[in-house]
Design an enzyme around this catalytic site. Structure first.
Site, mmCIF file in Angstrom:
data_model
loop_
_atom_site.group_PDB
_atom_site.id
_atom_site.type_symbol
_atom_site.label_atom_id
_atom_site.label_comp_id
_atom_site.label_asym_id
_atom_site.label_seq_id
_atom_site.Cartn_x
_atom_site.Cartn_y
_atom_site.Cartn_z
ATOM 1 N N ARG A 63 44.458 -90.289 -17.030
ATOM 2 C CA ARG A 63 45.434 -89.187 -16.995
ATOM 3 C C ARG A 63 46.802 -89.628 -17.513
ATOM 4 N NH1 ARG A 63 47.488 -88.025 -12.494
ATOM 5 N NH2 ARG A 63 45.701 -88.681 -11.247
ATOM 6 N N TYR A 116 51.816 -65.508 -28.989
ATOM 7 C CA TYR A 116 50.390 -65.643 -28.687
ATOM 8 C C TYR A 116 50.161 -65.026 -27.304
ATOM 9 C CZ TYR A 116 45.928 -67.999 -27.934
ATOM 10 O OH TYR A 116 44.623 -68.284 -27.681
ATOM 11 N N ASP A 186 56.338 -72.932 -31.346
ATOM 12 C CA ASP A 186 54.891 -72.975 -31.514
ATOM 13 C C ASP A 186 54.637 -72.835 -33.008
ATOM 14 O OD1 ASP A 186 52.178 -72.469 -31.741
ATOM 15 O OD2 ASP A 186 52.073 -71.348 -29.862
ATOM 16 N N LYS A 211 43.153 -75.377 -33.486
ATOM 17 C CA LYS A 211 43.116 -74.552 -34.695
ATOM 18 C C LYS A 211 43.085 -75.442 -35.951
ATOM 19 C CE LYS A 211 43.455 -71.431 -31.552
ATOM 20 N NZ LYS A 211 44.738 -70.899 -31.108
HETATM 21 C C1 LIG Z 1 45.398 -70.734 -29.936
HETATM 22 C C2 LIG Z 1 46.861 -70.690 -29.801
HETATM 23 C C3 LIG Z 1 47.502 -71.133 -28.645
HETATM 24 C C4 LIG Z 1 46.736 -71.633 -27.441
HETATM 25 O O1 LIG Z 1 46.007 -72.783 -27.757
HETATM 26 P P1 LIG Z 1 44.647 -73.182 -26.967
HETATM 27 O O2 LIG Z 1 44.281 -74.467 -27.609
HETATM 28 O O3 LIG Z 1 43.671 -72.070 -27.189
HETATM 29 O O4 LIG Z 1 45.011 -73.310 -25.534
HETATM 30 C C5 LIG Z 1 48.884 -71.092 -28.601
HETATM 31 N N1 LIG Z 1 49.606 -70.621 -29.632
HETATM 32 C C6 LIG Z 1 49.026 -70.176 -30.770
HETATM 33 C C7 LIG Z 1 49.886 -69.662 -31.866
HETATM 34 C C8 LIG Z 1 47.633 -70.191 -30.901
HETATM 35 O O5 LIG Z 1 47.064 -69.742 -32.024
#
Ligand SMILES: *Cc1c(COP(=O)(O)O)cnc(C)c1O
Length: 396
Positions: A63, A116, A186, A211
């Protein structure tokens, strides 16, 4: 140690850095080594104490840190131009950990409305429950973040650019100039090769590495980059929160980084071609993509992005019924919600990612019944266009 300290890396291009970075913990192996261990052995009590009390201590307990995860973090740091990075079990693991690490009861957050959906749900639900107040602003409006900052109380400013699902942009220079709160972007839709928020003065650049970074739909992972001191502070809470990344997912994401440049170049070029080709189609009332000259923030996109991303959105004249017909007719395009992988995906935000919104909220966010989000994959562009045009002929 981050590999940004290597002078040889300062002079080469991002595509090259994606190949050279993150190799410190793999010996002479060209492929990253998978350290599956959740625990390491100490030589004696003194050594055990050193491992247990060190900041971001490696080779102590899973962790706290892991060498495969550290390799992934180092590669992301190099691409983001950051001192350090910290990985998490998911993008949401990163976002929730950062908010709870930096905010407490009575804290204030400024966030853009175009977020998101899970980030929005986290800020509206748990944050309110914990006494963290959030002011939502229009991230595209100049000065909106600054106007909402409460000096001494606003701990965080959260932006997402390009945003999901309408590909709206936030001016990174303006966000980087914000005084007071810690600024978080983000940057998932841009990938680390599409823009560098830290170069604009932003404190933290975040990705859902699930992603484009991992890029093959085989890892669930998040990562944030910034100054080492700030990340050490977040890590202090991270080891308690426990959104710990899997070493296997970090390995897959590091492998994804090796091909990130060729993948995103192909996908972004394809996205531009498809978006451009669908403009003016009789069944399509709007095409949203920052690379189009008709995008209201196209000049901002040129100023702050190296490529315009791998996702675009369209709005159908026939609304939700037309969207349903199109989803039933696509062949090469697959109906799924994620993005950044090899397969081209189409999703209907209003009934999936944005299903929980009221009609009023959906209208406010521009998520109409006819809106479709398309994540462009690695198939041949002309095949994708043919599939889309065939499916669209049934949509009007
Ligand atoms: C998918 C996504 C998230 C969340 O990510 P996870 O890996 O699914 O928890 C946050 N912000 C954006 C823009 C995303 O496309």
């Amino acid at each position: 140690m981050p590999e940004t300290s290597d002078p040889a890396e300062a002079s080469v291009h991002p595509a090259t850095l994606a190949i050279t970075a993150g190799r410190a913990h793999s010996g002479s192996s060209l492929a990253p080594a998978l350290w599956a261990s959740s625990v390491w052995q100490s030589a004696d009590m003194r050594d055990a104490r050193r491992r247990a009390t060190g900041v971001r201590s490696g080779e102590f307990y899973g962790r706290y840190a892991n060498p495969t995860v550290a390799s992934f973090e180092e590669a992301v740091s190099v691409l983001e131009g950051a001192e350090a990075s910290l990985a998490f079990a998911s993008g949401m693991g990163a976002i929730s950990t950062i908010v709870l690490a930096l905010c407490g009861q009575g804290s204030h957050i400024v966030a853009q409305r175009q977020l998101y959906s899970a980030t929005l749900a986290f800020l509206q639900g748990p944050c309110a429950r914990f006494g963290i107040e959030v002011t939502f602003v229009d991230g595209t409006a100049p000065g909106a973040f600054a106007a909402a900052v409460q000096p001494g109380r606003t701990m965080l400013a959260i932006a997402e650019t390009p945003s999901n699902p309408l590909l709206e942009l936030v001016d990174l220079d303006e966000l980087g100039a914000l005084r007071g709160p810690i600024t978080l972007v983000d940057s998932t839709f841009a990938t680390p090769l599409g823009q560098q928020p830290l170069a604009h003065g932003v404190h933290l650049s975040l990705h859902s590495a699930t992603k484009g970074i991992a890029g093959h739909n085989d890892a669930t992972l998040g990562v944030v980059s910034g100054e080492r001191d700030l990340l050490d502070e977040i890590w202090g809470y991270h080891v308690l929160h426990g959104a710990t990344p899997s070493p296997f997912d970090a390995l897959n994401a590091l492998r994804g980084i090796r091909t990130l440049a060729v993948r995103t170049n192909h996908q972004a070029a394809s996205a531009l071609h498809l978006a451009h080709s669908l403009q003016g189609h009789p069944a399509v009332t709007a095409v949203h993509y920052p690379g189009l000259a008709t995008h209201p923030q196209h000049h901002l996109a040129i100023r702050q992005m190296r490529h315009f991303g791998t996702v675009f959105a369209i709005e159908l004249a026939g609304g939700a019924a037309a969207a349903e017909r199109l989803l039933g007719r696509v062949g090469l395009l697959r109906v799924a919600t994620s993005l950044g992988g090899p397969e081209t995906l189409v999703c209907h935000p209003r009934t999936t990612t944005h299903a929980s919104l009221t009609d009023e909220e959906a209208a406010e966010q521009g998520v109409s019944g006819g809106l479709l989000r398309i994540s462009v994959g690695l198939e041949d562009t002309t095949d994708l266009l043919a599939d889309l045009l065939r499916a669209l002929s049934a949509a009007d």
